[in-house]
Design a protein around this motif. Structure first.
Motif, PDB file in Angstrom:
ATOM      1  N   TRP A 219      -7.805 -15.379  -1.683  1.00 31.01           N
ATOM      2  CA  TRP A 219      -6.694 -14.686  -1.017  1.00 31.01           C
ATOM      3  C   TRP A 219      -5.821 -13.978  -2.050  1.00 31.01           C
ATOM      4  O   TRP A 219      -5.436 -12.824  -1.854  1.00 31.01           O
ATOM      5  CB  TRP A 219      -5.860 -15.667  -0.207  1.00 31.01           C
ATOM      6  N   MET A 220      -5.518 -14.648  -3.154  1.00 31.38           N
ATOM      7  CA  MET A 220      -4.676 -14.023  -4.168  1.00 31.38           C
ATOM      8  C   MET A 220      -5.352 -12.792  -4.775  1.00 31.38           C
ATOM      9  O   MET A 220      -4.682 -11.833  -5.160  1.00 31.38           O
ATOM     10  CB  MET A 220      -4.326 -15.031  -5.258  1.00 31.38           C
ATOM     11  N   ALA A 221      -6.681 -12.799  -4.838  1.00 31.70           N
ATOM     12  CA  ALA A 221      -7.403 -11.655  -5.382  1.00 31.70           C
ATOM     13  C   ALA A 221      -7.303 -10.427  -4.484  1.00 31.70           C
ATOM     14  O   ALA A 221      -7.564  -9.308  -4.934  1.00 31.70           O
ATOM     15  CB  ALA A 221      -8.866 -12.019  -5.613  1.00 31.70           C
ATOM     16  N   THR A 222      -6.920 -10.624  -3.220  1.00 34.68           N
ATOM     17  CA  THR A 222      -6.789  -9.493  -2.295  1.00 34.68           C
ATOM     18  C   THR A 222      -5.391  -8.875  -2.316  1.00 34.68           C
ATOM     19  O   THR A 222      -5.172  -7.844  -1.674  1.00 34.68           O
ATOM     20  CB  THR A 222      -7.097  -9.931  -0.850  1.00 34.68           C
ATOM     21  N   LEU A 223      -4.453  -9.478  -3.029  1.00 36.12           N
ATOM     22  CA  LEU A 223      -3.080  -8.981  -3.032  1.00 36.12           C
ATOM     23  C   LEU A 223      -2.983  -7.664  -3.805  1.00 36.12           C
ATOM     24  O   LEU A 223      -3.744  -7.420  -4.738  1.00 36.12           O
ATOM     25  CB  LEU A 223      -2.146 -10.016  -3.660  1.00 36.12           C
ATOM     26  N   PRO A 224      -2.018  -6.810  -3.442  1.00 37.67           N
ATOM     27  CA  PRO A 224      -1.825  -5.562  -4.190  1.00 37.67           C
ATOM     28  C   PRO A 224      -1.483  -5.864  -5.640  1.00 37.67           C
ATOM     29  O   PRO A 224      -0.796  -6.846  -5.936  1.00 37.67           O
ATOM     30  CB  PRO A 224      -0.635  -4.903  -3.477  1.00 37.67           C
ATOM     31  N   THR A 225      -1.952  -5.036  -6.547  1.00 35.72           N
ATOM     32  CA  THR A 225      -1.623  -5.228  -7.962  1.00 35.72           C
ATOM     33  C   THR A 225      -0.541  -4.267  -8.435  1.00 35.72           C
ATOM     34  O   THR A 225      -0.100  -4.374  -9.579  1.00 35.72           O
ATOM     35  CB  THR A 225      -2.879  -5.082  -8.838  1.00 35.72           C
ATOM     36  N   ASP A 226      -0.127  -3.352  -7.578  1.00 32.77           N
ATOM     37  CA  ASP A 226       1.044  -2.549  -7.884  1.00 32.77           C
ATOM     38  C   ASP A 226       2.279  -3.421  -7.664  1.00 32.77           C
ATOM     39  O   ASP A 226       2.458  -3.970  -6.561  1.00 32.77           O
ATOM     40  CB  ASP A 226       1.104  -1.314  -6.984  1.00 32.77           C
ATOM     41  N   PRO A 227       3.139  -3.598  -8.664  1.00 29.60           N
ATOM     42  CA  PRO A 227       4.267  -4.538  -8.538  1.00 29.60           C
ATOM     43  C   PRO A 227       5.179  -4.248  -7.349  1.00 29.60           C
ATOM     44  O   PRO A 227       5.616  -5.184  -6.660  1.00 29.60           O
ATOM     45  CB  PRO A 227       5.014  -4.378  -9.859  1.00 29.60           C
ATOM     46  N   HIS A 228       5.487  -2.982  -7.075  1.00 33.69           N
ATOM     47  CA  HIS A 228       6.373  -2.650  -5.962  1.00 33.69           C
ATOM     48  C   HIS A 228       5.724  -2.998  -4.627  1.00 33.69           C
ATOM     49  O   HIS A 228       6.367  -3.571  -3.730  1.00 33.69           O
ATOM     50  CB  HIS A 228       6.744  -1.163  -6.008  1.00 33.69           C
ATOM     51  N   LYS A 229       4.434  -2.667  -4.490  1.00 30.80           N
ATOM     52  CA  LYS A 229       3.733  -2.990  -3.244  1.00 30.80           C
ATOM     53  C   LYS A 229       3.567  -4.499  -3.086  1.00 30.80           C
ATOM     54  O   LYS A 229       3.678  -5.038  -1.976  1.00 30.80           O
ATOM     55  CB  LYS A 229       2.376  -2.303  -3.224  1.00 30.80           C
ATOM     56  N   LEU A 230       3.304  -5.175  -4.198  1.00 31.05           N
ATOM     57  CA  LEU A 230       3.143  -6.628  -4.140  1.00 31.05           C
ATOM     58  C   LEU A 230       4.446  -7.301  -3.725  1.00 31.05           C
ATOM     59  O   LEU A 230       4.441  -8.199  -2.876  1.00 31.05           O
ATOM     60  CB  LEU A 230       2.688  -7.152  -5.495  1.00 31.05           C
ATOM     61  N   LEU A 231       5.566  -6.879  -4.315  1.00 31.74           N
ATOM     62  CA  LEU A 231       6.854  -7.478  -3.953  1.00 31.74           C
ATOM     63  C   LEU A 231       7.167  -7.228  -2.487  1.00 31.74           C
ATOM     64  O   LEU A 231       7.629  -8.132  -1.779  1.00 31.74           O
ATOM     65  CB  LEU A 231       7.969  -6.919  -4.835  1.00 31.74           C
ATOM     66  N   ALA A 232       6.907  -6.024  -1.995  1.00 39.48           N
ATOM     67  CA  ALA A 232       7.155  -5.716  -0.585  1.00 39.48           C
ATOM     68  C   ALA A 232       6.281  -6.585   0.316  1.00 39.48           C
ATOM     69  O   ALA A 232       6.735  -7.077   1.356  1.00 39.48           O
ATOM     70  CB  ALA A 232       6.889  -4.240  -0.320  1.00 39.48           C
ATOM     71  N   HIS A 233       5.046  -6.810  -0.097  1.00 41.39           N
ATOM     72  CA  HIS A 233       4.114  -7.618   0.691  1.00 41.39           C
ATOM     73  C   HIS A 233       4.568  -9.072   0.752  1.00 41.39           C
ATOM     74  O   HIS A 233       4.617  -9.683   1.831  1.00 41.39           O
ATOM     75  CB  HIS A 233       2.719  -7.511   0.068  1.00 41.39           C
ATOM     76  N   ILE A 234       4.915  -9.636  -0.406  1.00 42.76           N
ATOM     77  CA  ILE A 234       5.362 -11.034  -0.433  1.00 42.76           C
ATOM     78  C   ILE A 234       6.684 -11.194   0.302  1.00 42.76           C
ATOM     79  O   ILE A 234       6.903 -12.188   1.014  1.00 42.76           O
ATOM     80  CB  ILE A 234       5.477 -11.526  -1.889  1.00 42.76           C
ATOM     81  N   THR A 235       7.564 -10.212   0.172  1.00 42.67           N
ATOM     82  CA  THR A 235       8.848 -10.269   0.874  1.00 42.67           C
ATOM     83  C   THR A 235       8.630 -10.305   2.380  1.00 42.67           C
ATOM     84  O   THR A 235       9.292 -11.065   3.107  1.00 42.67           O
ATOM     85  CB  THR A 235       9.715  -9.062   0.493  1.00 42.67           C
ATOM     86  N   ALA A 236       7.686  -9.508   2.866  1.00 39.83           N
ATOM     87  CA  ALA A 236       7.394  -9.480   4.302  1.00 39.83           C
ATOM     88  C   ALA A 236       6.779 -10.795   4.775  1.00 39.83           C
ATOM     89  O   ALA A 236       7.015 -11.226   5.914  1.00 39.83           O
ATOM     90  CB  ALA A 236       6.464  -8.322   4.622  1.00 39.83           C
ATOM     91  N   LEU A 237       6.000 -11.444   3.918  1.00 35.74           N
ATOM     92  CA  LEU A 237       5.348 -12.698   4.289  1.00 35.74           C
ATOM     93  C   LEU A 237       6.272 -13.910   4.173  1.00 35.74           C
ATOM     94  O   LEU A 237       6.009 -14.953   4.785  1.00 35.74           O
ATOM     95  CB  LEU A 237       4.122 -12.932   3.406  1.00 35.74           C
TER      96      LEU A 237
END
Length: 359
Positions: A219-237
């Motif tokens: 699952w972690m390997a599917t996360l965005p690697t762009d820091p801004h997109k990753l932060l937005a994704h984790i924030t939403a989750l």
């Protein structure tokens, strides 16, 4: 799960909550990655509070007459494995924090002036260095039939008695299943000489799926690697938690994914994403649970005046552990008193739960 919070004899929700806490079995240990079991507990607490409010017969007081909300006894999620007392004790402690005096909250409860002055460089530069080191990790992909193993030294602050007491340091080993899809059996924990299974999270009747509450390697390997997109994704989750700053909750969720065996690209992106969270600072001369000094990355939850820190080796920049403590004097205790700490001793990939890695 629902609970009855009132009876014909006039017993209020407080009594039922205490009774529920007494009847619930102990939580004997945690095999989940840091932070996952606290989310489990928080969902239970939220359900109890929801049912209490829904079944209360008393009319709500006007806003001007209502007492201010009292913070629940939350703990930084990345320290959850260090919390080894029974679930019933957590419920009682949670109620005590709600029913007791308000904890002082100060707007200026960030790093001390000496810490701010002693920071050698902006936190983004420090996290970029840590990110670069993580990207060079030689971690190999983990198979779905394997387990992530970790061995740590942990201790926590116990507030069940109404007074903050630090428990002795204890060794905890865990094996986390990497199976895809919802799972009822999530792993195994070894603590105090005994093994205990960890089952699906409360409310996950079909099993707990990989995700922020169960971050498998795949699952972690599917996360965005762009820091801004990753932060937005984790924030939403990241769930909104009553009375907790959401930025702090996001910081804690990221902390819950640090250490251990992580996809190098994801680990590198997590550190750069953390640098984008407001309030994150460097904490020079941070110390983990076994006294190893290192570079700290910290944030204060101003709602509670609790400070969370991640600690990294000053030479290799490898993750060493984490700690949390009071950033100000509160009704819980004095500034600097420990809420929890851990030190990662070993992490590896094994083929079977309960089996230690070969050296």
């Amino acid at each position: 799960m629902t609970t009855t919070t009132g009876t014909d004899d006039g017993r209020d929700g407080r009594d039922d909550r205490a009774e529920l806490a007494r009847l619930l079995p102990p939580a004997t240990g945690f095999a989940l990655p840091p932070g996952r079991h606290e989310h489990h507990r928080e969902r239970l607490m939220n359900q109890i509070d929801h049912d209490t409010a829904a079944t209360s017969a008393a009319p709500a007081a006007p806003a001007k007459d209502r007492a201010p909300d009292r913070p629940r006894l939350l703990r930084p999620s990345f320290l959850a494995p260090a919390i080894t007392f029974a679930l019933a004790g957590v419920l009682v402690a949670g109620y005590s924090a709600q029913g007791g005096p308000d904890l002082p909250v100060r707007a200026d409860s960030g790093a001390s002036a000496s810490e701010r002055a002693g920071a050698a460089q902006p936190v983004a530069l420090v996290l970029n260095r840590i990110s670069d080191a993580a990207a060079k990790s030689d971690a190999v992909p983990v198979r779905d039939d394997q387990f992530l193993y970790s061995r740590s030294k942990m201790q926590h602050g116990d507030f069940t008695s109404g007074k903050l007491v630090t428990t002795p340091l204890e060794e905890v080993e865990s094996w986390s299943s990497q199976k895809p899809g919802p799972q009822m059996k999530l792993g195994l924990v070894r603590q105090g000489g005994s093994d205990s299974p960890v089952n699906a999270h409360l409310g996950d009747t079909e099993g707990t799926a990989p995700g922020i509450a169960r971050p498998t390697y795949r699952w972690m390997a599917t996360l965005p690697t762009d820091p801004h997109k990753l932060l937005a994704h984790i924030t939403a989750l990241t769930p909104e938690r009553e009375n907790q700053e959401h930025d702090q909750a996001v910081f804690d969720e990221i902390g819950g994914m640090l250490g251990g065996v992580t996809p190098p690209g994801t680990a590198a992106a997590l550190y750069k994403a953390a640098a984008l969270i407001p309030g994150v600072v460097e904490a020079p001369d941070a110390v983990d649970a076994i006294g190893r000094k290192g570079i700290g990355i910290a944030r204060v939850d101003a709602q509670y005046s609790w400070r969370s820190e991640w600690i990294f080796d000053p030479e290799t920049l490898a993750y060493l552990g984490s700690r949390s403590f009071l950033a100000e004097d509160t009704e819980m205790g004095k500034k600097g008193e420990l809420l929890g700490a851990d030190a990662l001793i070993e992490s590896a990939v094994v083929d079977e739960a309960g089996v230690r890695p070969q050296h």
